[in-house]
Scaffold this motif. Structure first.
Motif, PDB file in Angstrom:
ATOM      1  N   UNK A   3      35.268 -31.977 -19.793  1.00 49.60           N
ATOM      2  CA  UNK A   3      36.187 -30.852 -19.572  1.00 49.60           C
ATOM      3  C   UNK A   3      35.469 -29.676 -18.900  1.00 49.60           C
ATOM      4  N   UNK A   4      34.178 -29.516 -19.192  1.00 46.89           N
ATOM      5  CA  UNK A   4      33.423 -28.426 -18.570  1.00 46.89           C
ATOM      6  C   UNK A   4      33.322 -28.616 -17.059  1.00 46.89           C
ATOM      7  N   UNK A  54      32.070 -22.747 -24.330  1.00 46.12           N
ATOM      8  CA  UNK A  54      31.951 -24.181 -24.569  1.00 46.12           C
ATOM      9  C   UNK A  54      30.503 -24.653 -24.414  1.00 46.12           C
ATOM     10  N   UNK A  55      29.822 -24.126 -23.404  1.00 45.50           N
ATOM     11  CA  UNK A  55      28.422 -24.521 -23.189  1.00 45.50           C
ATOM     12  C   UNK A  55      27.548 -23.988 -24.332  1.00 45.50           C
ATOM     13  N   UNK A  56      27.867 -22.818 -24.821  1.00 46.81           N
ATOM     14  CA  UNK A  56      27.130 -22.266 -25.953  1.00 46.81           C
ATOM     15  C   UNK A  56      27.296 -23.154 -27.187  1.00 46.81           C
ATOM     16  N   UNK A  57      28.516 -23.645 -27.406  1.00 45.10           N
ATOM     17  CA  UNK A  57      28.764 -24.542 -28.535  1.00 45.10           C
ATOM     18  C   UNK A  57      28.042 -25.867 -28.337  1.00 45.10           C
ATOM     19  N   UNK A  58      28.071 -26.380 -27.102  1.00 46.14           N
ATOM     20  CA  UNK A  58      27.456 -27.680 -26.817  1.00 46.14           C
ATOM     21  C   UNK A  58      25.948 -27.670 -27.053  1.00 46.14           C
ATOM     22  N   UNK A  59      25.269 -26.598 -26.611  1.00 44.60           N
ATOM     23  CA  UNK A  59      23.806 -26.549 -26.715  1.00 44.60           C
ATOM     24  C   UNK A  59      23.315 -25.695 -27.882  1.00 44.60           C
ATOM     25  N   UNK A  60      24.261 -25.078 -28.615  1.00 47.25           N
ATOM     26  CA  UNK A  60      23.916 -24.301 -29.802  1.00 47.25           C
ATOM     27  C   UNK A  60      22.920 -23.174 -29.496  1.00 47.25           C
ATOM     28  N   UNK A  61      23.141 -22.477 -28.382  1.00 46.96           N
ATOM     29  CA  UNK A  61      22.311 -21.335 -27.986  1.00 46.96           C
ATOM     30  C   UNK A  61      23.085 -20.542 -26.944  1.00 46.96           C
ATOM     31  N   UNK A  62      22.603 -19.341 -26.655  1.00 44.65           N
ATOM     32  CA  UNK A  62      23.209 -18.542 -25.596  1.00 44.65           C
ATOM     33  C   UNK A  62      22.810 -19.153 -24.250  1.00 44.65           C
ATOM     34  N   UNK A  63      23.766 -19.620 -23.460  1.00 46.06           N
ATOM     35  CA  UNK A  63      23.430 -20.364 -22.230  1.00 46.06           C
ATOM     36  C   UNK A  63      23.079 -19.454 -21.054  1.00 46.06           C
ATOM     37  N   UNK A  64      21.837 -18.950 -21.065  1.00 49.21           N
ATOM     38  CA  UNK A  64      21.383 -18.084 -19.973  1.00 49.21           C
ATOM     39  C   UNK A  64      19.957 -18.416 -19.543  1.00 49.21           C
ATOM     40  N   UNK A 113      20.048 -27.762 -11.348  1.00 50.97           N
ATOM     41  CA  UNK A 113      20.269 -28.697 -12.459  1.00 50.97           C
ATOM     42  C   UNK A 113      21.141 -28.065 -13.535  1.00 50.97           C
ATOM     43  N   UNK A 114      22.079 -28.847 -14.053  1.00 49.49           N
ATOM     44  CA  UNK A 114      23.034 -28.308 -15.027  1.00 49.49           C
ATOM     45  C   UNK A 114      22.669 -28.658 -16.467  1.00 49.49           C
ATOM     46  N   UNK A 115      21.589 -29.403 -16.673  1.00 48.28           N
ATOM     47  CA  UNK A 115      21.236 -29.833 -18.021  1.00 48.28           C
ATOM     48  C   UNK A 115      20.634 -28.740 -18.867  1.00 48.28           C
ATOM     49  N   UNK A 116      20.173 -29.141 -20.054  1.00 47.90           N
ATOM     50  CA  UNK A 116      19.584 -28.199 -20.991  1.00 47.90           C
ATOM     51  C   UNK A 116      18.140 -27.907 -20.600  1.00 47.90           C
ATOM     52  N   UNK A 117      17.533 -26.962 -21.302  1.00 48.59           N
ATOM     53  CA  UNK A 117      16.117 -26.664 -21.102  1.00 48.59           C
ATOM     54  C   UNK A 117      15.305 -27.904 -21.458  1.00 48.59           C
TER      55      UNK A 117
END
Length: 274
Positions: A3-4, A54-64, A113-117
């Motif tokens: 959905x993202x 939604x991204x914050x919920x997905x990765x459980x952190x502030x997405x910045x 890249x759109x993935x996590x750290x």
């Protein structure tokens, strides 16, 4: 989340439609198109906010923290600032110039890249101090972008008056004194945000890194941004210089911001994630 991806695609499409509408209004003075562009941009802000949450919920952190997240958050800040300022001050064309930069940030995020750290950096990077540092720096960049937009409008207005190009566009740009004042106020807000953000970043580095990165390209570039805006404020406040010359200085200073944001990161060993 799938959905993202759809939210992101729809956001880009609506953002481009809004920018096209503002461009048509800039060229043809079409108020109906301007209103449609405004509502499209409002929907863009809602979708950006939903994506962010939604991204914050997905990765459980502030997405910045990643390059993609940094560009996206920068664009969100610009949309937010332009809508708020336009709502309270009714400055024609500010939204168009500010969101030209905002859309560029969104477009560039497509190529990051759109993935996590990366896992090996996550323990090093995730801390409240770092999050505050990044947030304040990006907020300062947003305010510097608004100051840049006002300065560009001032330069356009000055040139049109000089060449006696009368018309609706001249009236809608607003008075020179108002544009000069708003550019100055935006810079006054941005400068301490950047200063405090850099101080917090250095405090974080002194705690987390084995040695202080004083000669890092990103650190030196950020100090250069502080110096050039500090010189602008010195000219504006101490020497009481106003008008065309300081407007050009503000435009040049923002170009240094962009160079620091995009180029110095390629040569940085300190900002590996950003």
């Amino acid at each position: 989340m799938a959905i993202l991806n759809w939210i992101y695609v729809i956001t880009i499409i609506l953002y481009s439609g809004s920018l096209i509408g503002y461009f048509i209004d800039f060229i043809q003075h079409n108020r109906k198109v301007n209103r449609v562009a405004f509502w499209l941009l409002s929907i863009v802000w809602v979708l950006q906010t939903v994506f962010f949450v939604f991204r914050m919920i997905e990765y459980n952190r502030l997405p910045i923290l990643t390059p993609f997240e940094g560009l996206f958050f920068y664009a969100w800040i610009l949309v937010s600032l332009s809508l708020v300022i336009n709502w309270y001050f009714r400055v024609d064309f500010l939204v168009f110039f500010t969101n030209s930069v905002g859309f560029l940030m969104m477009a560039l995020s497509l190529f990051t890249p759109t993935g996590d750290v990366p896992q090996q950096l996550s323990d090093l990077l995730i801390s409240e101090l770092l999050v505050i540092h990044v947030t304040m720096v990006l907020l300062s960049y947003g305010a510097f972008t608004v100051a840049f937009a006002f300065s560009i409008m001032y330069v356009m207005q000055h040139q049109m008056l000089k060449r006696k190009l009368w018309g609706k566009r001249l009236l809608r740009l607003g008075s020179l004194s108002k544009l000069d004042r708003l550019a100055f106020v935006s810079t006054v807000v941005a400068f301490p945000l950047l200063l405090v953000g850099l101080i917090l970043g250095l405090v974080w580095a002194s705690i987390k890194l084995p040695q202080m990165p004083w000669v890092d390209a990103k650190v030196l570039g950020s100090l250069g941004v502080l110096l050039i805006y500090g010189y602008y404020l010195y000219q504006r406040v101490v020497k009481q210089i106003r008008g065309y010359s300081v407007a050009l200085m503000n435009v040049a200073a923002f170009l240094i911001v962009l160079i620091n944001y995009f180029l110095s990161g390629n040569f940085s060993e300190f900002h590996l994630w950003y």
